[in-house]
Structure formats: structure tokens, C-alpha cells
Design a protein around this motif. Structure first.
Motif, PDB file in Angstrom:
ATOM      1  N   ARG A  21     -23.321  40.846 -39.594  1.00 51.33           N
ATOM      2  CA  ARG A  21     -23.925  39.537 -39.840  1.00 51.33           C
ATOM      3  C   ARG A  21     -23.768  39.089 -41.282  1.00 51.33           C
ATOM      4  O   ARG A  21     -23.432  37.938 -41.550  1.00 51.33           O
ATOM      5  CB  ARG A  21     -25.427  39.595 -39.515  1.00 51.33           C
ATOM      6  N   GLU A  22     -24.028  39.980 -42.227  1.00 44.66           N
ATOM      7  CA  GLU A  22     -24.139  39.575 -43.624  1.00 44.66           C
ATOM      8  C   GLU A  22     -22.861  39.752 -44.434  1.00 44.66           C
ATOM      9  O   GLU A  22     -22.626  39.015 -45.376  1.00 44.66           O
ATOM     10  CB  GLU A  22     -25.284  40.339 -44.281  1.00 44.66           C
ATOM     11  N   ALA A  23     -22.033  40.723 -44.085  1.00 46.46           N
ATOM     12  CA  ALA A  23     -20.839  40.997 -44.891  1.00 46.46           C
ATOM     13  C   ALA A  23     -19.672  40.095 -44.510  1.00 46.46           C
ATOM     14  O   ALA A  23     -18.711  39.988 -45.268  1.00 46.46           O
ATOM     15  CB  ALA A  23     -20.433  42.462 -44.771  1.00 46.46           C
ATOM     16  N   GLY A  24     -19.738  39.471 -43.359  1.00 48.31           N
ATOM     17  CA  GLY A  24     -18.660  38.600 -42.940  1.00 48.31           C
ATOM     18  C   GLY A  24     -17.425  39.358 -42.474  1.00 48.31           C
ATOM     19  O   GLY A  24     -16.361  38.773 -42.328  1.00 48.31           O
ATOM     20  N   LYS A  25     -17.557  40.639 -42.261  1.00 44.05           N
ATOM     21  CA  LYS A  25     -16.441  41.432 -41.758  1.00 44.05           C
ATOM     22  C   LYS A  25     -16.384  41.298 -40.241  1.00 44.05           C
ATOM     23  O   LYS A  25     -17.386  41.010 -39.591  1.00 44.05           O
ATOM     24  CB  LYS A  25     -16.605  42.910 -42.120  1.00 44.05           C
ATOM     25  N   SER A  26     -15.208  41.546 -39.688  1.00 45.65           N
ATOM     26  CA  SER A  26     -15.070  41.499 -38.233  1.00 45.65           C
ATOM     27  C   SER A  26     -15.757  42.719 -37.619  1.00 45.65           C
ATOM     28  O   SER A  26     -15.947  43.751 -38.268  1.00 45.65           O
ATOM     29  CB  SER A  26     -13.595  41.485 -37.833  1.00 45.65           C
ATOM     30  N   ILE A  27     -16.087  42.587 -36.357  1.00 44.79           N
ATOM     31  CA  ILE A  27     -16.721  43.698 -35.637  1.00 44.79           C
ATOM     32  C   ILE A  27     -15.774  44.895 -35.600  1.00 44.79           C
ATOM     33  O   ILE A  27     -16.196  46.038 -35.810  1.00 44.79           O
ATOM     34  CB  ILE A  27     -17.133  43.254 -34.224  1.00 44.79           C
ATOM     35  N   ALA A  28     -14.493  44.626 -35.378  1.00 41.98           N
ATOM     36  CA  ALA A  28     -13.521  45.721 -35.309  1.00 41.98           C
ATOM     37  C   ALA A  28     -13.449  46.474 -36.639  1.00 41.98           C
ATOM     38  O   ALA A  28     -13.394  47.706 -36.661  1.00 41.98           O
ATOM     39  CB  ALA A  28     -12.146  45.178 -34.935  1.00 41.98           C
ATOM     40  N   GLN A  29     -13.471  45.741 -37.755  1.00 39.39           N
ATOM     41  CA  GLN A  29     -13.392  46.381 -39.073  1.00 39.39           C
ATOM     42  C   GLN A  29     -14.636  47.233 -39.350  1.00 39.39           C
ATOM     43  O   GLN A  29     -14.533  48.373 -39.811  1.00 39.39           O
ATOM     44  CB  GLN A  29     -13.223  45.327 -40.178  1.00 39.39           C
ATOM     45  N   VAL A  30     -15.808  46.682 -39.054  1.00 41.16           N
ATOM     46  CA  VAL A  30     -17.052  47.427 -39.281  1.00 41.16           C
ATOM     47  C   VAL A  30     -17.079  48.671 -38.388  1.00 41.16           C
ATOM     48  O   VAL A  30     -17.465  49.758 -38.840  1.00 41.16           O
ATOM     49  CB  VAL A  30     -18.287  46.529 -39.019  1.00 41.16           C
ATOM     50  N   ALA A  31     -16.640  48.534 -37.138  1.00 43.31           N
ATOM     51  CA  ALA A  31     -16.619  49.680 -36.223  1.00 43.31           C
ATOM     52  C   ALA A  31     -15.688  50.773 -36.756  1.00 43.31           C
ATOM     53  O   ALA A  31     -16.042  51.955 -36.730  1.00 43.31           O
ATOM     54  CB  ALA A  31     -16.186  49.229 -34.828  1.00 43.31           C
ATOM     55  N   ARG A  32     -14.514  50.380 -37.251  1.00 42.48           N
ATOM     56  CA  ARG A  32     -13.591  51.374 -37.822  1.00 42.48           C
ATOM     57  C   ARG A  32     -14.221  52.060 -39.024  1.00 42.48           C
ATOM     58  O   ARG A  32     -14.146  53.272 -39.173  1.00 42.48           O
ATOM     59  CB  ARG A  32     -12.280  50.703 -38.251  1.00 42.48           C
ATOM     60  N   ASP A  33     -14.872  51.260 -39.894  1.00 44.88           N
ATOM     61  CA  ASP A  33     -15.490  51.817 -41.098  1.00 44.88           C
ATOM     62  C   ASP A  33     -16.588  52.826 -40.755  1.00 44.88           C
ATOM     63  O   ASP A  33     -16.763  53.826 -41.452  1.00 44.88           O
ATOM     64  CB  ASP A  33     -16.076  50.707 -41.972  1.00 44.88           C
TER      65      ASP A  33
END
Length: 132
Positions: A21-33
């Protein structure tokens, strides 16, 4: 051998959703991280949006759906009033064009109900005729 399912505590889920929500990253990127399945994170984000009362992309919230239904009914009623001939708008038999047959009034109401979803009682009221 079957894999064991990983369990995530509520704090981890909340922080993952907050990052999306807050970082503006994609769901796929956050999931990988975070080393989790992106489908899992999609579900968490969707649940969070529902809990917060936000509509998903392209969908209406509950109050917006109710307002849309009300506006559609109102629009259908106004269209019926606009499209109906003056003789039918006045009470049956008192129109300037002479008496109107009950059959034509019933046919007109049937068309309004099927094509414009106008409730029977509202159509009768708008035409100044009895519901019976």
C-alpha cells in the motif's frame, strides 16, 4: 512427500500489505522480496481492501451499488415520463387527445416495466391510473 504449509502470523501479513500500500511497489516485487508466493499476497491485499471498505479495481463499494440502483430507477421513471404521450400522462379518459383505452395503458406499462425496469406501482402513479 507432501510439503508442509507455511503459516504467517497476522503481524507479518499486515506488514506485507502495508508495504504494498505505502511503498508503491508491485505485489509481485514485494512477494519476491519477502520470499512468499505472489498469489498469497494478492489474497492478503484483497482481504485488507475489503476490511477497509475499499472497492477493488473496477468494482463498486456497497453504498455506491445502492446509489447506482436508486439512480437507475429514478432515470427509468424520468424516461417514462419523458417518453409517454401527453394523453397517457394525464388520467385515463381525461387527456386532450380523447379517451385512452385501458389496453393501450396496460401495454405501455408493460413496455416500461420490461425495457426500463420501472416498478408497476410507479408506472401507474406516473400515468395517474389505479393499480387494479
Amino acid at each position: 512427500m507432501a510439503e508442509t504449509r507455511r503459516r504467517f502470523d497476522p503481524e507479518f501479513r499486515a506488514s506485507a500489505v502495508r508495504i504494498v500500500r505505502e511503498a508503491g511497489k508491485s505485489i509481485a516485487q514485494v512477494a519476491r522480496d519477502l520470499g512468499i508466493n505472489s498469489g498469497t499476497l494478492v489474497i492478503w491485499v484483497k482481504q485488507d481492501r475489503e476490511a477497509r471498505g475499499e472497492a477493488a479495481a473496477g468494482q463498486l463499494a456497497e453504498d455506491e451499488r445502492a446509489e447506482l440502483a436508486r439512480l437507475r430507477r429514478e432515470n427509468a421513471e424520468l424516461a417514462m415520463e419523458r417518453d409517454s404521450p401527453q394523453a397517457i400522462r394525464s388520467p385515463v379518459g381525461q387527456g386532450s387527445a380523447g379517451p385512452v383505452s385501458p389496453v393501450s395503458v396496460a401495454a405501455f406499462i408493460a413496455v416500461q416495466r420490461t425495457e426500463h425496469d420501472v416498478p408497476y406501482a410507479i408506472a401507474c402513479q406516473a400515468l395517474g391510473v389505479s393499480e387494479s
